[in-house]
Enzyme design. Structure first.
Site, PDB file in Angstrom:
ATOM      1  N   LYS A 175       3.611   4.585   6.016  1.00 32.66           N
ATOM      2  CA  LYS A 175       3.256   5.447   4.879  1.00 32.66           C
ATOM      3  C   LYS A 175       1.738   5.464   4.637  1.00 32.66           C
ATOM      4  CE  LYS A 175       6.171   3.160   2.228  1.00 32.66           C
ATOM      5  NZ  LYS A 175       6.660   2.213   3.260  1.00 32.66           N
ATOM      6  N   THR A 176       1.110   4.290   4.623  1.00 31.65           N
ATOM      7  CA  THR A 176      -0.343   4.227   4.420  1.00 31.65           C
ATOM      8  C   THR A 176      -1.065   4.928   5.576  1.00 31.65           C
ATOM      9  OG1 THR A 176       0.046   2.037   3.488  1.00 31.65           O
ATOM     10  CG2 THR A 176      -2.240   2.625   3.884  1.00 31.65           C
ATOM     11  N   ASP A 186       0.632   2.941  -3.635  1.00 29.25           N
ATOM     12  CA  ASP A 186       1.722   2.246  -2.955  1.00 29.25           C
ATOM     13  C   ASP A 186       2.726   1.737  -4.000  1.00 29.25           C
ATOM     14  OD1 ASP A 186       3.056   1.358  -0.768  1.00 29.25           O
ATOM     15  OD2 ASP A 186       1.722  -0.324  -0.321  1.00 29.25           O
ATOM     16  N   THR A 204       9.384   2.420  -1.594  1.00 27.22           N
ATOM     17  CA  THR A 204      10.489   1.833  -0.836  1.00 27.22           C
ATOM     18  C   THR A 204      11.777   2.055  -1.628  1.00 27.22           C
ATOM     19  OG1 THR A 204       9.945  -0.245  -1.944  1.00 27.22           O
ATOM     20  CG2 THR A 204       9.149   0.015   0.298  1.00 27.22           C
ATOM     21  N   ARG A 210       5.191  -2.379  11.625  1.00 29.44           N
ATOM     22  CA  ARG A 210       4.300  -3.489  11.246  1.00 29.44           C
ATOM     23  C   ARG A 210       4.769  -4.795  11.876  1.00 29.44           C
ATOM     24  NH1 ARG A 210       3.759  -3.806   5.408  1.00 29.44           N
ATOM     25  NH2 ARG A 210       2.056  -2.331   5.628  1.00 29.44           N
TER      26      ARG A 210
END
Ligand code: ADP
Length: 313
Positions: free
Chosen positions: A52-53, A97, A144, A203
Site C-alpha cells: 500500500k505504501t 496508514d 487493514t 514484506r
C-alpha cells in the site's frame, strides 16, 4: 554489492502482481495528467506488507508531487490533521496508514477537507475560528480493516482498491527481484522454499531473503541456495508453511477441541494478545486451511490437526 535495482518498486512496471489495482490507478492517473487535473482520493485495503505504501509513492512519482506519509495513531485531534493539510501543495498525496484507526472526530474533520478542500481551524493569537481553503490534495488511505471505517468517510473515496492475495508466482518474482536488489542470486529450490514460507506477503518475502543473504555470506556462497535458505529458516524458527512459534502456540490451543473457541480464550491460553492473533496469526492459519472461523469462534481443521501433530514430533 548493490545492483541498481531498488528494493522498493518505483513504478507500476516493477510493482509485481495486483494487476486489477494497477490498471485502476493507472487509468485515473494518466487521464488526470491529460486533463491537468488531480485524481480522486484513494483507499487501499489489504493486509500489512502487501504494497500500500509502495503504491502511494508510485502514484506521487508519476504525478511529480510529494507523498507525505503519516499514521492514524499520531492524528489524535482535528488540529493534528489541520497541521498536515495546510502544508500540502496541489497534487500532493497525504498518505494515512491504518486510516480506520482515526478517532471519529478526526474522520469527521476530513469530510469537508476531502469534499470541498476546506477546513475550519483556529488562527492567530486571538484564536479565532477561520475557514482555510486547501490546495487540491489527494488523500490516500491505507487500511487493514476497511469495515472499521465510517461510511461517510468511505463514501468520499473515489477509488477503492482491494489488494488480493499474492499468487505463488508473484511471490517467487518478488523473491527473485529482492535478491537481485540485494546484489545476490537465488536458486529455484531456494525460491520454492521462500514461496512456501513467506505467507504470501511481499514484506515478509523480502525480510526472509535478507536473512538468507546473511546465511549465504557466512557460508561463503555467491548465491542463496537451498542450504543457506534452510539455515536461515532454522535460525528464524520458521517451519513448513511459514509456521512461526506463535502460529504453533495458537494451533496447540485449538487442537483436540470439539467446540469453537472465542478470541479471548485463545488469547489467554496462548499468552498472545488478541490483536496479534486476529491481524497476523489467524489470517495465515485460515489461508493454509488449518482453521475455520464460525460465528462462535475458531475451530481447528483436519489439515490443522495434521500440521500440529507434525510439529509436536
Ligand atoms: P504496506 O504499506 O501494505 O504495509 P509496503 O508498501 O510497505 O506495504 O511494502 C512492504 C515491502 O514489500 C516494501 O519493501 C515493498 O517494496 C515490497 N513490496 C510490496 N508489494 C510489492 C510488489 N507488488 N512488488 C514488489 N515489491 C513489493
Amino acid at each position: 554489492m548493490a545492483s541498481g535495482t531498488p528494493l522498493r518498486p518505483s513504478s507500476f512496471d516493477t510493482f509485481i502482481g495486483q494487476n486489477h489495482v494497477k490498471e485502476q490507478l493507472n487509468l485515473a492517473l494518466e487521464s488526470a495528467v491529460m486533463r491537468d487535473d488531480v485524481i480522486d482520493h484513494v483507499l487501499l485495503a489489504g493486509p500489512a506488507g502487501t504494497g500500500k505504501t509502495t503504491l502511494a509513492n508510485i502514484m506521487s512519482s508519476r504525478l511529480g508531487t510529494r507523498c507525505v506519509e503519516t499514521i492514524a495513531n499520531v492524528m489524535r485531534k482535528p488540529q493534528d490533521a489541520a497541521n498536515n493539510l495546510v502544508n500540502l501543495r496541489r497534487g500532493d498525496i497525504l498518505f494515512i496508514d491504518e486510516i480506520h484507526a482515526l478517532p471519529i472526530t478526526v474522520q469527521e474533520y476530513f469530510y469537508t477537507a476531502m469534499e470541498d478542500y476546506k477546513i475550519n481551524t483556529i488562527a492567530g493569537r486571538s484564536r479565532r475560528a477561520v475557514t482555510v481553503n486547501l490546495q487540491k490534495f489527494i488523500l490516500v488511505g491505507a487500511t487493514t480493516n476497511e469495515g472499521q471505517l465510517s461510511s461517510p468517510m468511505l463514501s468520499r473515496f473515489g477509488l477503492v482498491c482491494n489488494l488480493k492475495p499474492y499468487s505463488d508466482q508473484d511471490v517467487g518474482m518478488i523473491a527473485t527481484r529482492g535478491a537481485k536488489a540485494l546484489g545476490i542470486g537465488i536458486t529455484d529450490e531456494a525460491i520454492k522454499l521462500v514461496v512456501d514460507r513467506c505467507r504470501g506477503v511481499p514484506r515478509i518475502t523480502l525480510r526472509h531473503i535478507k536473512r538468507m543473504r546473511d546465511s549465504a555470506t557466512i557460508m561463503h556462497k555467491s548465491m542463496i541456495d537451498l542450504e543457506s535458505a534452510i539455515h536461515a529458516y532454522r535460525v528464524l524458527q520458521i517451519g513448513e508453511h511459514g509456521m512461526t512459534n506463535q502460529d504453533r502456540a495458537v494451533l496447540k490451543v485449538l487442537s483436540g477441541k470439539k467446540h469453537a473457541t472465542g478470541i479471548q480464550g485463545v488469547s489467554s491460553e496462548s499468552n498472545i494478545d488478541q490483536e496479534t492473533i486476529s491481524n497476523l496469526i489467524e489470517p495465515h492459519l485460515l489461508r493454509i486451511g488449518a482453521i475455520v472461523r464460525t460465528p462462535r469462534g475458531r475451530l481447528i481443521t483436519k489439515v490443522g490437526e495434521k500440521i500440529n501433530k507434525d510439529i509436536q514430533q
